[in-house]
Design a protein around this motif. Structure first.
Motif, PDB file in Angstrom:
ATOM      1  N   LEU A  47       0.806  -1.220  -0.081  1.00 10.27           N
ATOM      2  CA  LEU A  47       0.106   0.026   0.149  1.00 10.27           C
ATOM      3  C   LEU A  47       1.005   1.138  -0.095  1.00 10.27           C
ATOM      4  CD1 LEU A  47      -2.997  -1.023   2.555  1.00 10.27           C
ATOM      5  CD2 LEU A  47      -2.740  -0.789  -0.045  1.00 10.27           C
ATOM      6  N   ASP A  48       2.006   1.271   0.619  1.00 12.81           N
ATOM      7  CA  ASP A  48       2.830   2.327   0.679  1.00 12.81           C
ATOM      8  C   ASP A  48       3.459   2.601  -0.842  1.00 12.81           C
ATOM      9  OD1 ASP A  48       2.471   2.894   3.283  1.00 12.81           O
ATOM     10  OD2 ASP A  48       4.281   2.230   4.189  1.00 12.81           O
ATOM     11  N   ARG A  49       3.944   1.503  -1.379  1.00 12.22           N
ATOM     12  CA  ARG A  49       4.457   1.671  -2.674  1.00 12.22           C
ATOM     13  C   ARG A  49       3.222   2.361  -3.627  1.00 12.22           C
ATOM     14  NH1 ARG A  49       9.070  -0.242  -4.750  1.00 12.22           N
ATOM     15  NH2 ARG A  49       9.294   0.180  -7.033  1.00 12.22           N
ATOM     16  N   LEU A  50       1.929   1.698  -3.320  1.00 12.88           N
ATOM     17  CA  LEU A  50       0.717   2.266  -4.197  1.00 12.88           C
ATOM     18  C   LEU A  50       0.623   3.742  -4.023  1.00 12.88           C
ATOM     19  CD1 LEU A  50      -1.026   1.216  -6.119  1.00 12.88           C
ATOM     20  CD2 LEU A  50      -2.592   0.574  -4.296  1.00 12.88           C
ATOM     21  N   GLN A  51       0.744   4.263  -2.989  1.00 16.17           N
ATOM     22  CA  GLN A  51       0.875   5.596  -2.542  1.00 16.17           C
ATOM     23  C   GLN A  51       1.678   6.405  -3.397  1.00 16.17           C
ATOM     24  OE1 GLN A  51      -1.169   7.540  -0.692  1.00 16.17           O
ATOM     25  NE2 GLN A  51      -1.581   6.346   1.157  1.00 16.17           N
ATOM     26  N   VAL A  52       2.968   5.980  -3.732  1.00 20.22           N
ATOM     27  CA  VAL A  52       4.018   6.809  -4.350  1.00 20.22           C
ATOM     28  C   VAL A  52       3.524   6.632  -6.026  1.00 20.22           C
ATOM     29  CG1 VAL A  52       6.366   6.778  -5.045  1.00 20.22           C
ATOM     30  CG2 VAL A  52       5.543   6.248  -2.711  1.00 20.22           C
ATOM     31  N   LEU A  53       3.151   5.513  -6.420  1.00 24.76           N
ATOM     32  CA  LEU A  53       2.663   5.203  -7.818  1.00 24.76           C
ATOM     33  C   LEU A  53       1.613   6.246  -7.984  1.00 24.76           C
ATOM     34  CD1 LEU A  53       3.372   1.293  -8.815  1.00 24.76           C
ATOM     35  CD2 LEU A  53       5.014   3.584  -8.577  1.00 24.76           C
ATOM     36  N   ILE A  73       7.067  13.883  -6.106  1.00 22.09           N
ATOM     37  CA  ILE A  73       7.449  12.621  -5.490  1.00 22.09           C
ATOM     38  C   ILE A  73       8.379  12.600  -4.638  1.00 22.09           C
ATOM     39  CG2 ILE A  73       8.117  10.343  -6.818  1.00 22.09           C
ATOM     40  CD1 ILE A  73       5.273  11.961  -7.703  1.00 22.09           C
ATOM     41  N   ARG A  74       9.343  13.354  -4.566  1.00 24.68           N
ATOM     42  CA  ARG A  74      10.359  13.404  -3.546  1.00 24.68           C
ATOM     43  C   ARG A  74      10.105  12.982  -2.058  1.00 24.68           C
ATOM     44  NH1 ARG A  74      13.309  17.594  -4.566  1.00 24.68           N
ATOM     45  NH2 ARG A  74      13.887  16.548  -6.537  1.00 24.68           N
ATOM     46  N   ASP A  75       8.937  14.137  -2.009  1.00 24.78           N
ATOM     47  CA  ASP A  75       7.964  14.182  -0.693  1.00 24.78           C
ATOM     48  C   ASP A  75       7.225  13.085  -0.530  1.00 24.78           C
ATOM     49  OD1 ASP A  75       8.950  16.752  -0.162  1.00 24.78           O
ATOM     50  OD2 ASP A  75       7.060  17.980  -0.687  1.00 24.78           O
ATOM     51  N   VAL A  76       6.590  12.463  -1.231  1.00 20.93           N
ATOM     52  CA  VAL A  76       5.598  11.420  -1.071  1.00 20.93           C
ATOM     53  C   VAL A  76       6.602  10.154  -0.758  1.00 20.93           C
ATOM     54  CG1 VAL A  76       3.817   9.839  -1.990  1.00 20.93           C
ATOM     55  CG2 VAL A  76       3.821  12.479  -2.313  1.00 20.93           C
ATOM     56  N   SER A  77       7.653  10.092  -1.470  1.00 21.98           N
ATOM     57  CA  SER A  77       8.473   8.886  -1.417  1.00 21.98           C
ATOM     58  C   SER A  77       9.288   8.992  -0.046  1.00 21.98           C
ATOM     59  CB  SER A  77       9.550   8.974  -2.485  1.00 21.98           C
ATOM     60  OG  SER A  77       8.924   8.776  -3.457  1.00 21.98           O
ATOM     61  N   ALA A 128       8.154   5.650 -14.453  1.00 23.91           N
ATOM     62  CA  ALA A 128       8.336   6.971 -13.887  1.00 23.91           C
ATOM     63  C   ALA A 128       9.022   7.129 -12.737  1.00 23.91           C
ATOM     64  CB  ALA A 128       7.032   7.588 -13.837  1.00 23.91           C
ATOM     65  N   LEU A 129       8.948   6.454 -11.760  1.00 22.61           N
ATOM     66  CA  LEU A 129       9.540   6.342 -10.712  1.00 22.61           C
ATOM     67  C   LEU A 129      10.974   5.981 -10.795  1.00 22.61           C
ATOM     68  CD1 LEU A 129       9.547   6.350  -7.500  1.00 22.61           C
ATOM     69  CD2 LEU A 129       8.781   3.897  -7.478  1.00 22.61           C
TER      70      LEU A 129
END
Ligand code: SF4
Length: 467
Positions: A47-53, A73-77, A128-129
Motif C-alpha cells: 500500500l505504501d508503494r501504491l501511494q507513491v505510484l 514525488i520526493r516528498d511522497v517517497s 516514471a519512478l
C-alpha cells in the motif's frame, strides 16, 4: 501452507539465490525476494508503494513541469517509501529501505499482472519512478549500477567522435558537442530517441549522447518489466492463499487515506444552522446534494446517505443531524419524518439496527458503487454529470476561464475523476497560479480521494475557524 510468514519467489516462478543484497539504490528487480515476510509487511509495503505510484500518476496529470513532479514525488517517497543512495544515505537504514522497495515492487507486480490495463498502468508509473530515481542518483553509483547490469555501452573514442562531428552536431543541436560523450547501441534499443529524431543513425547503429542515457536505461527497465509481468500473469492463477489473494485482487481499488470516522480536525461546532455557511468548502458532489436538498426539500435514499455520512464526517452530531434533516424536509409532517426518515439518519450513526457506525463514503466508492439512474441525485459530478451539466456547474461555482474548464474536462474525458476534482479545488481556491509561479518551492497538494478530505483541505487553506 505457510503459517504466518510467506515467501514471494514461489509466486513468480523465478526462484534464484542472490548473495549480495541491495548493493545499489537503483534496482531492475531481476530477482524476486526469497526471504520470509509477515502478512502485515505484505500489506503495508504494497500500500505504501501504491501511494507513491498514485502520486506520480496524479502529479503527472496535473502539472506541466518535470521539476514539480519530481519535487512532489520526493516528498511522497520520503513519507511512504524512502530510498537513499549509498553515498548520501549515511545514517539511514539503507538495507531496510531497499528491502521494502524490493518486496513492495514484487507484490504490486503480482497484483498488477492480472489484466492488460493494470499492466500498462503499473509499467507506466514504475518507469516514471525509476526515471526519477535514476536522474537523482549520483554519477558514480549510477555507473556502478549500470556496469552491474552489463549496460556499459561502448563509448565513441575521441577520434571517432571528431570524425563524425558534423553528423552528431546536426542530430543533437541542443548539446555542447565538445563536452558530450556518445555511446553506440543498436537503433532498435532506442525507439523513443529514433521517433524524436534525437540520435544520429548509421548502418543500424544509434549514436546516443550521454544526456539521453536515461531514456535508454528506462527503456531497458520497461522491457524487463513487461516480460516479468507476462511471466507473473501466467503464474498468478496458481496463487491460492486466502490471506493474500483478496489484497492482490483488490489493491488497485484500495482507498489509502483517512476514514473520517471521528469527524474533522479543523472545524468544530458544526450545527444544523451553520451547514449553509460551510457549503463553499464542500466538494462538488456535496454542493450538488445541498443545492438539491434546498431546491426539492427532499433527497432520495442514496443521496441522503451520501450527504448524511459526509456531514457526520465534518462533525455534525446525530442530534444536530436530526434537526438539520427535519428542517430541510420542510414540506412533510413531523409524523412522516419520524416514520420514514429519522430511523435511517440514526442508523448511519450506528444507533439503530446492527449498530454499525458507518464511515463517510470515499470518492472511489461514490464513483464506482450504486450508479445513479434518472432522477437520482447521488454520485460524483465529475463521473456522473453530462459534460454540459458539469461545465455549467463548475462555471457557476467558480471556474471562470475557458482554459481551466477545458483542462478539467480533458481530465474527466480521460476518466481521471479525482484528479479533475483536485484541479477544480486548486482553481477555485486560487492555488493554481501560486503553484506554477513558485514551481519547485511550493509543493502540490495531495489528490482528493475523499469528500471529507476536500472539506478539510479547503477549511485549512482558508484558515476557516468556527471554533
Ligand atoms: S471526486 Fe470525490 S470529492 Fe470530488 S466530487 Fe467526486 S466524489 Fe466528490
Amino acid at each position: 501452507m505457510f503459517s504466518h510468514r510467506r515467501t514471494l519467489a514461489s509466486e513468480t516462478g523465478e526462484v534464484k539465490n542472490h548473495n549480495q543484497k541491495y548493493p545499489y539504490r537503483l534496482n531492475f528487480y531481476n530477482i524476486p525476494p526469497i526471504e520470509e515476510i509477515t502478512t502485515e509487511e505484505f500489506e503495508t509495503f504494497s500500500l505504501d508503494r501504491l501511494q507513491v505510484l498514485k502520486a506520480i500518476e496524479s502529479a503527472s496529470l496535473r502539472t506541466k513541469t518535470e521539476l514539480q513532479v519530481a519535487d512532489h514525488i520526493r516528498d511522497v517517497s520520503n513519507q511512504y517509501l524512502p530510498l537513499h543512495s549509498t553515498e548520501g544515505g549515511k545514517g539511514y537504514p539503507l538495507e531496510q529501505e531497499r528491502r521494502k522497495d524490493h518486496i513492495s515492487h514484487f507484490i504490486l507486480r503480482l497484483a498488477y499482472c492480472r489484466t492488460d490495463e493494470l499492466r500498462k498502468w503499473f509499467i507506466k508509473y514504475e518507469c516514471a519512478l525509476f526515471r526519477i530515481r535514476f536522474i537523482e542518483e549520483n554519477k558514480e553509483e549510477r555507473q556502478a549500477f549500470l556496469n552491474n547490469e552489463r549496460l556499459n555501452w561502448k563509448d565513441l573514442t575521441q577520434n571517432e567522435k571528431e570524425s563524425m562531428r558534423n553528423e552528431l552536431s546536426l542530430a543533437n543541436p541542443h548539446i555542447k558537442f565538445d563536452d558530450e560523450t556518445f555511446f553506440i547501441v543498436n537503433f532498435e534499443q532506442v525507439p523513443d530517441l529514433v521517433s524524436r529524431r534525437a540520435v544520429y543513425i548509421k548502418a543500424g547503429k544509434a549514436y546516443v549522447p550521454i544526456s539521453e542515457q536515461v531514456t535508454l536505461v528506462v527503456g531497458e527497465f520497461r522491457k524487463k518489466l513487461y516480460t516479468a509481468l507476462d511471466l507473473a500473469s501466467r503464474a498468478f492463477p496458481s496463487i491460492d492463499d486466502e490471506r493474500i489473494l483478496p489484497l492482490l485482487n483488490n489493491i488497485n481499488q484500495q482507498y489509502l487515506g483517512k476514514t473520517y470516522m471521528n469527524g474533522n480536525n479543523v472545524v468544530d461546532k458544526v450545527t444544523a444552522d451553520n451547514v449553509d455557511q460551510l457549503v463553499g468548502h464542500f466538494p462538488l458532489c456535496m454542493q450538488h446534494l445541498h443545492r438539491k436538498l434546498r431546491e426539492l426539500h427532499h433527497l432520495k435514499h442514496f443521496a441522503r446517505m451520501q450527504y448524511n455520512l459526509f456531514l457526520k464526517g465534518i462533525g455534525l452530531t446525530v442530534e444536530e443531524a436530526l434537526i438539520f434533516w427535519r428542517k430541510s424536509f420542510s414540506t412533510i409532517t413531523d409524523e412522516k419524518f419520524q416514520k420514514d426518515y429519522a430511523y435511517n439518519i440514526r442508523h448511519n450513526y450506528g444507533m439503530e439496527g446492527k449498530r454499525q457506525d458507518y464511515l463517510p463514503l470515499n470518492c472511489h466508492s461514490i464513483i464506482t458503487n450504486k450508479q445513479p439512474g434518472p432522477g437520482d441525485q447521488h454520485g460524483c459530478p465529475f463521473k456522473h454529470f453530462s459534460e454540459d451539466n458539469l461545465r455549467a456547474f463548475m462555471a457557476q461555482t467558480g471556474v471562470r476561464k475557458d482554459e481551466n474548464l477545458k483542462e478539467i474536462l480533458d481530465l474527466v474525458r480521460g476518466k481521471h475523476y479525482q484528479v479533475a476534482c483536485t484541479k477544480y479545488f486548486e482553481i477555485t481556491k486560487c492555488l493554481e497560479d501560486s503553484i506554477s509561479r513558485d514551481s519547485g518551492e511550493r509543493h502540490l497538494m495531495e489528490t482528493i480521494t475523499h469528500p471529507n478530505s476536500y472539506f478539510e483541505q479547503s477549511a485549512l487553506q482558508l484558515d476557516l475557524s468556527l471554533k
